[in-house]
Scaffold this active site. Structure first.
Site, PDB file in Angstrom:
ATOM      1  N   TRP A  53       0.995  -1.238   0.307  1.00  0.00           N
ATOM      2  CA  TRP A  53       0.038   0.317   0.045  1.00  0.00           C
ATOM      3  C   TRP A  53       1.106   1.529   0.368  1.00  0.00           C
ATOM      4  O   TRP A  53       0.389   2.741  -0.792  1.00  0.00           O
ATOM      5  CB  TRP A  53      -0.968  -0.133   0.925  1.00  0.00           C
ATOM      6  CG  TRP A  53      -1.506   0.914   1.549  1.00  0.00           C
ATOM      7  CD1 TRP A  53      -2.707   2.090   1.857  1.00  0.00           C
ATOM      8  CD2 TRP A  53      -2.892   1.094  -0.367  1.00  0.00           C
ATOM      9  NE1 TRP A  53      -3.414   2.201   1.322  1.00  0.00           N
ATOM     10  CE2 TRP A  53      -3.988   2.490   0.386  1.00  0.00           C
ATOM     11  CE3 TRP A  53      -2.918   0.980  -1.459  1.00  0.00           C
ATOM     12  CZ2 TRP A  53      -4.590   2.831  -0.505  1.00  0.00           C
ATOM     13  CZ3 TRP A  53      -3.947   1.766  -1.948  1.00  0.00           C
ATOM     14  CH2 TRP A  53      -4.615   2.828  -1.685  1.00  0.00           C
ATOM     15  N   GLY A 105     -11.064   3.159   2.206  1.00  0.00           N
ATOM     16  CA  GLY A 105     -11.896   3.377   1.010  1.00  0.00           C
ATOM     17  C   GLY A 105     -11.486   1.786   0.131  1.00  0.00           C
ATOM     18  O   GLY A 105     -10.585   1.427   0.416  1.00  0.00           O
ATOM     19  N   LYS A 160     -14.433  -3.879   8.724  1.00  0.00           N
ATOM     20  CA  LYS A 160     -15.213  -4.822   8.102  1.00  0.00           C
ATOM     21  C   LYS A 160     -13.928  -5.780   7.747  1.00  0.00           C
ATOM     22  O   LYS A 160     -14.039  -6.700   6.562  1.00  0.00           O
ATOM     23  CB  LYS A 160     -14.988  -3.644   6.042  1.00  0.00           C
ATOM     24  CG  LYS A 160     -13.548  -2.748   6.081  1.00  0.00           C
ATOM     25  CD  LYS A 160     -12.713  -3.681   4.918  1.00  0.00           C
ATOM     26  CE  LYS A 160     -11.205  -2.323   5.068  1.00  0.00           C
ATOM     27  NZ  LYS A 160     -10.115  -3.696   3.968  1.00  0.00           N
ATOM     28  N   THR A 210     -13.596  -5.859  -0.095  1.00  0.00           N
ATOM     29  CA  THR A 210     -12.289  -6.666   0.262  1.00  0.00           C
ATOM     30  C   THR A 210     -13.184  -8.683   0.556  1.00  0.00           C
ATOM     31  O   THR A 210     -12.210  -9.378   0.555  1.00  0.00           O
ATOM     32  CB  THR A 210     -12.026  -6.460   1.973  1.00  0.00           C
ATOM     33  OG1 THR A 210     -13.226  -5.626   2.788  1.00  0.00           O
ATOM     34  CG2 THR A 210     -10.981  -6.245   1.991  1.00  0.00           C
ATOM     35  N   ARG A 247      -6.163 -10.508   0.992  1.00  0.00           N
ATOM     36  CA  ARG A 247      -5.505 -11.249   2.318  1.00  0.00           C
ATOM     37  C   ARG A 247      -6.561 -11.369   3.289  1.00  0.00           C
ATOM     38  O   ARG A 247      -6.497 -12.258   3.876  1.00  0.00           O
ATOM     39  CB  ARG A 247      -4.199 -10.966   2.400  1.00  0.00           C
ATOM     40  CG  ARG A 247      -4.524  -9.657   3.935  1.00  0.00           C
ATOM     41  CD  ARG A 247      -3.366  -8.654   3.547  1.00  0.00           C
ATOM     42  NE  ARG A 247      -2.860  -7.850   2.962  1.00  0.00           N
ATOM     43  CZ  ARG A 247      -1.661  -7.170   2.588  1.00  0.00           C
ATOM     44  NH1 ARG A 247      -1.038  -6.905   3.146  1.00  0.00           N
ATOM     45  NH2 ARG A 247      -1.251  -6.775   1.171  1.00  0.00           N
ATOM     46  N   ASN A 248      -7.279 -11.063   4.075  1.00  0.00           N
ATOM     47  CA  ASN A 248      -7.997 -10.694   4.977  1.00  0.00           C
ATOM     48  C   ASN A 248      -9.163 -12.497   4.338  1.00  0.00           C
ATOM     49  O   ASN A 248      -8.819 -13.584   5.178  1.00  0.00           O
ATOM     50  CB  ASN A 248      -8.798 -10.071   5.075  1.00  0.00           C
ATOM     51  CG  ASN A 248      -7.894  -9.127   6.143  1.00  0.00           C
ATOM     52  OD1 ASN A 248      -7.963  -9.390   6.983  1.00  0.00           O
ATOM     53  ND2 ASN A 248      -7.376  -8.202   5.687  1.00  0.00           N
ATOM     54  N   VAL A 277       0.310  -8.812   6.445  1.00  0.00           N
ATOM     55  CA  VAL A 277       0.212  -8.128   7.710  1.00  0.00           C
ATOM     56  C   VAL A 277      -1.547  -8.699   7.453  1.00  0.00           C
ATOM     57  O   VAL A 277      -2.212  -7.859   6.078  1.00  0.00           O
ATOM     58  CB  VAL A 277       0.146  -6.859   7.908  1.00  0.00           C
ATOM     59  CG1 VAL A 277      -0.030  -5.850   6.782  1.00  0.00           C
ATOM     60  CG2 VAL A 277      -0.810  -6.763   9.244  1.00  0.00           C
ATOM     61  N   GLU A 313      -4.911  -7.720   8.990  1.00  0.00           N
ATOM     62  CA  GLU A 313      -5.188  -7.401  10.074  1.00  0.00           C
ATOM     63  C   GLU A 313      -6.744  -7.745  10.207  1.00  0.00           C
ATOM     64  O   GLU A 313      -7.364  -7.344  12.061  1.00  0.00           O
ATOM     65  CB  GLU A 313      -5.765  -5.487   9.387  1.00  0.00           C
ATOM     66  CG  GLU A 313      -4.293  -4.657   8.750  1.00  0.00           C
ATOM     67  CD  GLU A 313      -3.591  -3.605   9.884  1.00  0.00           C
ATOM     68  OE1 GLU A 313      -3.401  -4.722  11.251  1.00  0.00           O
ATOM     69  OE2 GLU A 313      -2.742  -3.506   9.333  1.00  0.00           O
TER      70      GLU A 313
HETATM   71  N1  NAD Z   1      -2.219  -3.740   0.317  1.00  0.00           N
HETATM   72  C1  NAD Z   1      -3.581  -2.613   0.121  1.00  0.00           C
HETATM   73  O1  NAD Z   1      -4.400  -3.134  -0.652  1.00  0.00           O
HETATM   74  C2  NAD Z   1      -4.051  -1.825   0.735  1.00  0.00           C
HETATM   75  C3  NAD Z   1      -4.826  -0.452   0.651  1.00  0.00           C
HETATM   76  C4  NAD Z   1      -5.491  -0.220   1.729  1.00  0.00           C
HETATM   77  C5  NAD Z   1      -5.119  -0.482   2.830  1.00  0.00           C
HETATM   78  N2  NAD Z   1      -3.884  -0.931   3.629  1.00  0.00           N
HETATM   79  C6  NAD Z   1      -3.760  -1.707   4.780  1.00  0.00           C
HETATM   80  O2  NAD Z   1      -2.444  -0.653   5.194  1.00  0.00           O
HETATM   81  C7  NAD Z   1      -1.109  -1.161   6.009  1.00  0.00           C
HETATM   82  C8  NAD Z   1      -0.180  -1.698   4.849  1.00  0.00           C
HETATM   83  O3  NAD Z   1      -0.307  -2.960   4.295  1.00  0.00           O
HETATM   84  P1  NAD Z   1       0.425  -3.835   3.141  1.00  0.00           P
HETATM   85  O4  NAD Z   1      -0.603  -3.662   2.563  1.00  0.00           O
HETATM   86  O5  NAD Z   1       1.390  -2.550   2.960  1.00  0.00           O
HETATM   87  O6  NAD Z   1       0.753  -4.713   4.200  1.00  0.00           O
HETATM   88  P2  NAD Z   1       2.391  -5.145   3.526  1.00  0.00           P
HETATM   89  O7  NAD Z   1       1.769  -6.814   4.431  1.00  0.00           O
HETATM   90  O8  NAD Z   1       2.229  -5.309   1.843  1.00  0.00           O
HETATM   91  O9  NAD Z   1       3.749  -4.934   4.132  1.00  0.00           O
HETATM   92  C9  NAD Z   1       4.131  -5.059   5.631  1.00  0.00           C
HETATM   93  C10 NAD Z   1       5.056  -3.907   5.753  1.00  0.00           C
HETATM   94  O10 NAD Z   1       5.021  -3.609   7.145  1.00  0.00           O
HETATM   95  C11 NAD Z   1       6.492  -3.053   7.696  1.00  0.00           C
HETATM   96  N3  NAD Z   1       6.348  -3.316   8.593  1.00  0.00           N
HETATM   97  C12 NAD Z   1       7.069  -4.580   9.707  1.00  0.00           C
HETATM   98  N4  NAD Z   1       7.176  -4.611  10.898  1.00  0.00           N
HETATM   99  C13 NAD Z   1       6.401  -2.613  11.195  1.00  0.00           C
HETATM  100  C14 NAD Z   1       7.672  -2.168  12.400  1.00  0.00           C
HETATM  101  N5  NAD Z   1       7.098  -2.550  13.543  1.00  0.00           N
HETATM  102  N6  NAD Z   1       7.732  -1.253  12.004  1.00  0.00           N
HETATM  103  C15 NAD Z   1       7.163  -0.137  10.436  1.00  0.00           C
HETATM  104  N7  NAD Z   1       7.104  -1.367   9.329  1.00  0.00           N
HETATM  105  C16 NAD Z   1       6.887  -2.352   9.684  1.00  0.00           C
HETATM  106  C17 NAD Z   1       7.226  -4.675   6.667  1.00  0.00           C
HETATM  107  O11 NAD Z   1       8.253  -4.021   6.516  1.00  0.00           O
HETATM  108  C18 NAD Z   1       6.320  -3.885   5.178  1.00  0.00           C
HETATM  109  O12 NAD Z   1       7.258  -3.399   4.542  1.00  0.00           O
HETATM  110  C19 NAD Z   1      -2.271  -2.073   6.828  1.00  0.00           C
HETATM  111  O13 NAD Z   1      -3.078  -1.634   7.499  1.00  0.00           O
HETATM  112  C20 NAD Z   1      -3.144  -2.457   5.688  1.00  0.00           C
HETATM  113  O14 NAD Z   1      -5.007  -2.429   6.302  1.00  0.00           O
HETATM  114  C21 NAD Z   1      -3.664  -2.018   2.757  1.00  0.00           C
END
Ligand code: NAD
Length: 333
Positions: free
Chosen positions: A11, A132, A187, A244, A251-252, A275, A277
């Protein structure tokens, strides 16, 4: 504008690319220096396979990158938001807008993520939640996407619209920060549950029921905690729920499918490799429901499956055989 994006998962990377396309000077910070090196050397994020990273994107593992930024995007997993905001606090320049894009509720405090950030950086900084229906994989491929920027401060929300908006990324503004953040976090519990039903081989009827009644309980808790009803019918609510619960990008949902097929919960969470969530949000949502007295039967069921190893089949039967109800609580009163 000079902008730092903190968190180089799927993200953070996809949003950094949107900002870069809009002409900003963007640095992508990685928690793990090795991860930063891989991004630089391969020109690709493994979470966004097939999407080349633009040459102008800067990479670092040094938090000092936030100094002098007009905006800082916090895109770590929710469990790391406090730790990241704490590291930031002493380095920020006065007037920097903070943008929270993670989805979750803090485990021990039940605070939303903008509240967590504010508790670390102080009230002087304007904070915006951006949320969103938006899979990173699709934003990375320029698939038209809409989200909502929520803040108590109208100018800050509108600035975030200006920073991110382009012909493929549309941003609405909202003042309902609590509603947007709770919708985003809760959600994920429903998406995980929808995955469990898919994994067990149930059909579209079950999923539609779960999504509809799930939204109903999300809105019930959200309103009890100060969110606005309309927000749950908006992009951060039903919009994100649809995306989602129905997509293999989620992933959820994928974690739920594994559980529904019989994979033990800890293995399923691990197997996703990113992750999940909804797993964490199920425990915080259950705690919030208990604290407020709001009835959340699907969330409670998910919690029992995820944390107490209850058989999903038993849980579904229990949900289906609850005492009869009116669909709209206020009916005939
Ligand atoms: N992937 C999506 O499509 C998406 C869309 C909207 C919101 N989100 C939200 O964004 C957030 C991040 O999701 P993502 O998909 O980018 O995750 P991801 O699983 O792709 O990546 C997780 C990242 O977090 C880092 N990380 C791990 N431990 C850490 C720590 N202690 N401190 C700081 N960084 C750390 C990892 O190095 C990695 O870069 C989540 O809350 C997710 O719900 C994701």
């Amino acid at each position: 504008m000079k902008i730092a994006v903190l968190g180089s998962g799927g993200w953070g990377t996809a949003l950094a690319m949107v900002l870069l396309e809009n002409g900003h000077d963007v640095t992508l910070w990685s928690y793990n220096p090795a991860e930063s090196k891989v991004l630089q050397e391969t020109g690709e994020n493994p979470m966004l396979k097939g999407v080349p990273l633009p040459a102008e994107l800067k990479f670092t593992a040094d938090m000092a990158c936030v100094a002098g930024c007009g905006a800082v995007v916090l895109a770590t997993p929710s469990f790391a938001v406090r730790e990241t905001a704490r590291k930031l606090a002493g380095l920020l320049t006065h007037g920097t807008i903070l943008i929270s894009v993670s989805k979750g509720i803090e485990k021990d405090t039940s605070l939303t993520l903008t509240q967590v950030i504010e508790s670390e950086v102080g009230e002087d900084f304007k904070i915006v939640a951006l949320s969103g229906p938006s899979h990173a994989e699709e934003v990375g491929r320029h698939v038209p996407t809409t989200v909502v920027a929520a803040s108590r401060d109208q100018a800050a929300a509108e600035l975030v619209q200006d920073l991110f908006m382009n012909p493929r990324f549309r941003v609405y503004a909202s003042d309902d920060v609590v509603g947007v953040e709770l919708a985003a976090a809760l959600k994920n519990v429903i998406a995980l549950s929808a995955g469990v039903c898919d994994g067990m081989g149930f059909g579209d009827n079950t999923k539609a029921a779960l999504m509809t009644r799930g939204l109903s309980e999300i809105a019930r808790l959200g309103e009890a905690l100060g969110g606005r009803k309309e927000t749950f019918a908006g992009l951060a609510g039903v919009g994100d729920l649809i995306v989602t619960c129905t997509s293999m990008h989620s992933r959820n949902r994928r974690c739920g499918i594994l559980i529904g097929k019989g994979t033990p919960v800890p293995e399923a969470v691990k197997e996703i490799g990113a992750v999940v969530e909804g797993y964490y949000a199920a425990a915080t949502a259950k705690a919030l429901a208990d604290k407020t007295g709001v009835e959340m039967p699907i969330t409670e069921a998910a919690y029992q499956v995820l944390y107490h190893g209850k058989d999903p089949r038993v849980v579904i039967t229990e949900l289906m055989t609850r005492a009869k109800k009116h669909e709209i609580e206020e009916s005939w009163v």
